[in-house]
Write a protein that holds these residues in place. Sequence first.
Motif, PDB file in Angstrom:
ATOM      1  N   CYS A 282     -27.494  32.930 -16.764  1.00 53.31           N
ATOM      2  CA  CYS A 282     -27.552  32.385 -15.404  1.00 53.31           C
ATOM      3  C   CYS A 282     -28.982  32.343 -14.864  1.00 53.31           C
ATOM      4  N   PRO A 283     -29.443  31.170 -14.460  1.00 48.66           N
ATOM      5  CA  PRO A 283     -30.822  31.058 -13.982  1.00 48.66           C
ATOM      6  C   PRO A 283     -31.066  31.699 -12.611  1.00 48.66           C
TER       7      PRO A 283
ATOM      8  N   CYS B 140     -24.585  24.712 -13.126  1.00 49.60           N
ATOM      9  CA  CYS B 140     -25.192  24.198 -14.360  1.00 49.60           C
ATOM     10  C   CYS B 140     -24.256  24.358 -15.541  1.00 49.60           C
TER      11      CYS B 140
ATOM     12  N   ALA C 123     -26.566  34.410 -10.055  1.00 42.89           N
ATOM     13  CA  ALA C 123     -25.396  34.179  -9.204  1.00 42.89           C
ATOM     14  C   ALA C 123     -24.201  35.025  -9.623  1.00 42.89           C
TER      15      ALA C 123
ATOM     16  N   CYS D 181     -25.243  29.522  -6.891  1.00 44.76           N
ATOM     17  CA  CYS D 181     -24.892  28.820  -8.128  1.00 44.76           C
ATOM     18  C   CYS D 181     -25.462  27.401  -8.155  1.00 44.76           C
TER      19      CYS D 181
HETATM   20  S1  SF4 Z   1     -22.978  27.712 -13.320  1.00 50.29           S
HETATM   21 FE1  SF4 Z   1     -23.735  28.995 -11.631  1.00 50.29          FE
HETATM   22  S2  SF4 Z   1     -23.132  31.068 -12.171  1.00 50.29           S
HETATM   23 FE2  SF4 Z   1     -22.978  29.853 -14.051  1.00 50.29          FE
HETATM   24  S3  SF4 Z   1     -24.975  30.084 -15.063  1.00 50.29           S
HETATM   25 FE3  SF4 Z   1     -25.138  28.241 -13.792  1.00 50.29          FE
HETATM   26  S4  SF4 Z   1     -25.980  28.986 -11.855  1.00 50.29           S
HETATM   27 FE4  SF4 Z   1     -25.219  30.794 -12.940  1.00 50.29          FE
END
Ligand code: SF4
Lengths: 252, 496
Positions: A50-51, A70, A54, A67
């Motif tokens: 997760c960047p 992605c 979140a 979030c």
């Molecule tokens: S979809 Fe949301 S929670 Fe999942 S890796 Fe991407 S930013 Fe993080």
Amino acid sequence: MLDLLKLRKRHGRPVIKDLRRAEVKAPFRGFPLLREGACPDGCDQCLRACPTGALSIRPLRLDLGACLFCGDCETACPAGMVRSTPAHRLGASKRETLRIGPGETAASFAAKAIGSRREIRRLFGRSLKLRQVSAAGCNGCEMELGACGNVNFDMGRFGVDFVASPRHADGLVLTGPISRNMSPALKDAYRSLGTPRVVVAAGACAIHGGLFAESVDLDRSFLAETPIDLFVPGCPPHPLTFIRAVLDFLGR
Amino acid sequence: MATSAAFKNLQPVPVTEIPRLSPAEFRRAMVEDAEAGRRIVLFFGDREPAGVTLTAVLADDDRSRLFAASTCVGSEARYPAITPDVPAFHLFEREVYEEFGLEPVGHPWLKPVRRGIAGINPAEAPTAFFRMEGDEVHEVGVGPIHAGVIEPGHFRFSCQGEDVHHLEIQLGFQHRGVENLFLRRRDHPAFLLRLAESIAGDSVIGHAGAFAGATEALGRILPARRALMIRVIAQELERIGIHLGDLAALAGDVAYLTGQSVYGALRTKIINTTLALCGSRFGRGLIAVGGVRFDVTPEGRAAVRSVLEEVEEGARLASAVLFGSGSVLARFEKAGIVYPETARQIGLVGPAARASGLARDVRSDHPYGGYAYFPVHKMTLTSGDVFARAYIRSVEIAQSIRLVREQIDLLPEGDLLHPPGPPAAGHLVVSLAEGWRGEIAHAAVTDDEGRLKRYKIKDPSFHNWFGLAMAVRKNGISDFPICNKSFNLSYCGFDL
Ligand code: SF4
Ligand code: SF4
């Protein structure tokens, strides 16, 4: 002249007739479902993927406000604990509501996430003029907010429009993580609105700082000083996500 | 001794092979290179124990070659400015001054680029605006917050009556420390890819592609051709979508409202097609380091083909009306001219350059990724006015539609993802890509362990904002909106 007529005919009526029933199709990544049950022992693949931080695990939680949708966590998880759905109703009136856990469905979330206050309905239910302020938004959020008024989405049919001056506006829509250099102008714009006024934070950057949360070049003091009435997640939020959140907020 | 190292787009070079010249030699080399027709691509600093290393990357577009040279400026913190002889350096030198405090001696105007903003942080002088004096002279200040749903920046017009004599564009309001984040989070490649997608949210494929290209080159891999061609398709869809949106905005500004609606609706079709391919209207999540995350299925291909057919015919008709209408042409023609010589001197790139007669297009000048497999014809116009910048978009829309249509039928079989090896240590790689605005340049420098030690980003807007300032000179101030939209530059791409 002939070309113009041909053009007009081809163009037809591209407007989406019923925005409340419109849906965004897969593979759009909207509301993520978290599975109930235990994660495999010792696994933290989603946290690594997760960047924006979140996610949290044990217990599994996902912050829709941070979030980016992605899908990296879904790809990384060996146990299928996270699954994206194309559900686009992601707005909430409380920051806390955006932190979802296992068992929450798109429908259960949407049913409770936005409360419509009577005063808001009375004052703005039939006309809400918004001043958008980009405070280091990357133009993703700005383009999608701009699209809300185009011939397809036509948000203006509900009396909801973006206006040029904060003095003409009932509310402010913030995008971007708020750079230090935009912080004073943002506060000026907010002070120029009449009261009562509403504030909407749109996009991961505005709500949480998003990818830029750790940057030393931000000044997010505005958020500490200002009550936010509506949070619209996304990176960027889809126009339907934004419009639907505003309509729910207005009780329409 | 060679004064520069020669290499190609996406070819890593050992940092030790880049000649390190004295500041005086460096300046001479830059001036001679510019006289020989080489064009400035990047100029950036990197703090090291001995001082600040300045690296310049120049391009010879005719020979598909890049050249790098460097110099080190120590505690004296000054070096002879290159700008007086090569004006295209002016903003780069201001940037280096702001970032490292190195004074380019002889530079005409060392105003902050993005960190210290006029009126907000007066401690960071000089922040004064250019001033004009005389009868009937007045100033118009606009922004940072503009009238529409757009990004912020400050425009200061010096006018006499209705005519703009000078426009000063002060940016930096969007500065959010992107390059710094690239270093701070260098051990988290997934973060960096998402960050690259957000450098300029309207150029997701352009910037993410440039980042992925640089990372793959350092990791000594080339993604499979199928993945490269899917990137090409996404890049061209991005170009078509934005160009349509720009034509919609231009049509709206001259009150051709049918055009505004039609181009706008066509744009929606294109970006919804991108969503159908990868889940995002702007292509977020499509590009991965080592390839792409989404395949183009047979149904996807059919959908793209049918949308393109519709858009091609719709855009053709809308453009026939737009460019065939006398009242539109009366506004577009001879408005906001950037003459070819000015364009060359200030280093314009992209459609703005091509509209001013400069045949510059990274896709054919420095082919990369999928563009290495087929030719892209460079198209130019010469009038350099709003008309040319608008018309070239309509021509490029048609061209990109043809490219996508051809390539999508020729998609070779192959893997979508091919993980790169460990990044080469002590190397510089320059990754150029032709975004819809023009040349995107990323430069990555690795340390002895192969970790990023410098990541430099240049959005085409960095060159082209000054082009807008030149374009509005001697124009009525009421023509500013069409001049501005004919460039459509990025604030956050510039401010980083
Ligand atoms: S979809 Fe949301 S929670 Fe999942 S890796 Fe991407 S930013 Fe993080
Ligand atoms: S939330 Fe995403 S799209 Fe919106 S400004 Fe931030 S990075 Fe850009």
